[in-house]
Design an enzyme around this catalytic site. Structure first.
Site, PDB file in Angstrom:
ATOM      1  CG  ASP A  83      -2.212   0.489   0.837  1.00 43.37           C
ATOM      2  OD1 ASP A  83      -2.576   1.561   0.271  1.00 43.37           O
ATOM      3  OD2 ASP A  83      -3.463   0.324   0.750  1.00 43.37           O
TER       4      ASP A  83
ATOM      5  N   GLY B 253       4.414   1.240  -1.224  1.00 40.25           N
ATOM      6  CA  GLY B 253       4.927   1.895  -3.068  1.00 40.25           C
ATOM      7  C   GLY B 253       3.565   2.459  -3.328  1.00 40.25           C
TER       8      GLY B 253
ATOM      9  CG  PHE C  52      -1.216  -0.407  -6.893  1.00 39.06           C
ATOM     10  CD1 PHE C  52      -2.413   0.544  -8.047  1.00 39.06           C
ATOM     11  CD2 PHE C  52      -2.186  -0.364  -5.438  1.00 39.06           C
ATOM     12  CE1 PHE C  52      -3.348   0.747  -7.711  1.00 39.06           C
ATOM     13  CE2 PHE C  52      -3.922  -0.099  -5.417  1.00 39.06           C
ATOM     14  CZ  PHE C  52      -4.049   0.557  -6.126  1.00 39.06           C
TER      15      PHE C  52
ATOM     16  CG  HIS D 154     -14.665  -1.039  -6.848  1.00 34.22           C
ATOM     17  ND1 HIS D 154     -15.723  -0.746  -5.655  1.00 34.22           N
ATOM     18  CD2 HIS D 154     -13.408  -0.410  -5.873  1.00 34.22           C
ATOM     19  CE1 HIS D 154     -15.354  -0.434  -5.071  1.00 34.22           C
ATOM     20  NE2 HIS D 154     -14.384  -0.366  -4.286  1.00 34.22           N
TER      21      HIS D 154
END
Lengths: 347, 347
Positions: free
Chosen positions: A210, A236, A238, A256
């Site tokens: 995360d 990090g 993503f 989502h």
């Protein structure tokens, strides 16, 4: 068409227009519960059942409103009252007492503090396609705003644990973990999924991925669950940073949040990071392929409309098609709990 | 403890914490329906069923949100969709098409425009005992504010018809009208109760009593129902002006607006105005005497907290005690429809 017990027994056996009124005025029951969570009603009663004067004082409720408020919670089957003594139900004691690890109220705290108000602009959202939260009119996305404020971040991460707890247990049970050794939870938040997987399967080691500000909250949560020897945090972004190589990548309530191109990019990046024979496990309030059953999933997509600039929820068929497009060979859908399902893709 | 079909079939058979989440996030379904009423979804589909592109254009919905919004209404069982063509359900066509006399959406329009937002301050209301609507911080009460603006007034009066329609029919059926000749509806609004009583019982003549600005709206509604020969409007303030002498006085969704002293004063004034052997018929979302079943009635009392400076809802026992205190000899309670009951007092 059933109507719930929420508005009293009068509603259970009657037909419409009661159902229409029950749904339309449902924000009353919703906000009554949300305010009760905010005021700590359930945490206070978990300490000790109490009579009206005691509760009124402990919760700082006004005399005009205390009794109606508490009795409304009784009638909504969220509190009990015997001989004038209020207490939690078995369920609200387990799930709405902040002191218990089973607490799921974080999402309700967030709904109370943020979403209830933002949903007041739903009409504008469906007319304009524009988000309606703190970022309205600006360029900053919700995650930048949330992650910049440690208190908001902690609340958001706790909320995410509340909505992931049931799914985490189901994923721990319903996926063939014996065939794999390492996993990563992408967008791990507090670490509900990594902690649950590691506790259920002592042979697994895992990573919670995360944004860097999440680290202390994640590490505290993992240590409380006693799995800090097998679960570590990796900070990090993503979208920008490379992902570590693992056997299984879990993405829960992540896909989502993003638009179609971003969704495919994330799935492709997961494919590249997986070991041969690895698997991606995507879970969300997956909409049924006919888009006519999972009302929660469809409204979650409206929530993404309110909260993000391009996010949307999707059907199992949608997700499997994207997975195959980026290279996964075998894909399938399995229900988890409540409105959540998981879509699995094998490399 | 049941949870409704509102969040998809996954929720019907599962136990808590689904119920907690269903209630807590219930504002999603509620606001989705309220926005649909605001946007005229049901009135538009009453004209003609339509596919997605047609509806998107007619309702001016954004491409990002149109499909999720409409499919959420399908999953909530408020619309149907077959082969891509959306249409109303039998119930939403009857009750949510503005063009039909059976329309009950007025209260939902008001909830959408006013109450949803004001209920966002429920926590402050239960802490302070202070109202949270347009009059917050000022001295003007809600009725002064509403009645000063012809458009707001018309909307409010239409809303009151929506919440009175079911009760009006039940009162017409369940009260021994053959024993009486004249009636007055105190706080008559559009005149749903007078019109319904007069149509059901051709021997009755009646008066709708309300503040003078209501007159044109009342007279239009009564004429539409074809009972203008037996129902007339009388303008006045029921706190200040004398009440006409009649056999039966009906007070629907009136008594709960006021504080205890005002409630007793109104009942006393009704007693004085009634002919010998006359009756008062009070109806509201009467709370069960044990204050543990009628959640809607208890939350209506919280709505009075939000909307008025001293109003509250009450049990049948409460109301009968007040009636006996001001002189009524025989009193009893009878259920009407949904959460509403009537309390009857004989002079």
């Amino acid at each position: 068409m059933s109507s719930a017990s929420q508005f009293g027994d009068q509603f259970v056996s009657t037909a419409t227009p009661e159902y229409i009124m029950h749904v339309g005025m449902g924000f009353w029951a919703s906000k009554t519960l949300l305010s009760a969570v905010e005021l700590g009603v359930f945490s206070t009663l978990a300490d000790a059942p109490a009579d009206l004067p005691t509760l009124q004082k402990k919760l700082a409720l006004h005399q005009r409103s205390a009794r109606d408020f508490l009795d409304a919670l009784v009638a909504l089957k969220l509190l009990e009252r015997e001989n004038g003594i209020y207490s939690n139900t078995a369920d609200t004691d387990l799930f709405l007492d902040r002191a218990k690890p089973t607490y799921i109220g974080g999402i309700l705290e967030m709904a109370n503090a943020r979403l209830y108000g933002f949903w007041g602009s739903l009409t504008e959202a469906v007319r304009t396609g524009e988000l309606q939260n703190e970022s309205k009119g600006g360029g900053e996305n919700i995650f930048e705003a949330l992650y910049a404020d440690p208190n908001q971040l902690r609340g958001f991460l706790r909320a995410m644990s509340g909505v992931s707890a049931g799914a985490a247990h189901a994923i721990a049970s319903n996926f063939p973990w014996r065939d794999y050794k390492t996993f990563m939870d992408l967008g791990a938040a507090q670490g509900m999924v990594p902690a649950t997987l590691a506790r259920a399967h002592p042979h697994l080691t895992g990573i919670g991925f995360d944004l860097p500000p999440v680290k202390p909250v994640f590490e505290e949560f993992i240590a409380q669950r006693g799995v800090e020897d097998r679960v570590r945090f990796q900070g990090g972004n993503f979208f920008e940073d490379p992902l570590p190589k693992v056997d299984v990548i879990v993405m829960g309530h992540i896909l989502h949040d993003w638009d179609l191109a971003q969704k495919k990019m994330l799935l492709g990046k997961a494919f590249d990071a997986l070991s041969k024979g690895g698997a991606v496990v995507v879970y969300d309030a997956i909409i049924d392929d006919n888009r006519r059953e999972n009302a929660f999933g469809l409204m979650m997509s409206l929530n993404m409309l309110i909260e993000t600039s391009g996010g949307f929820d999707y059907t199992g068929e949608d997700c499997q098609a994207w997975m195959r497009e980026v290279g996964f060979s075998k894909t399938w859908v399995e229900p988890l709990v409540g409105p959540d399902s998981m879509v699995i893709g094998l490399k």
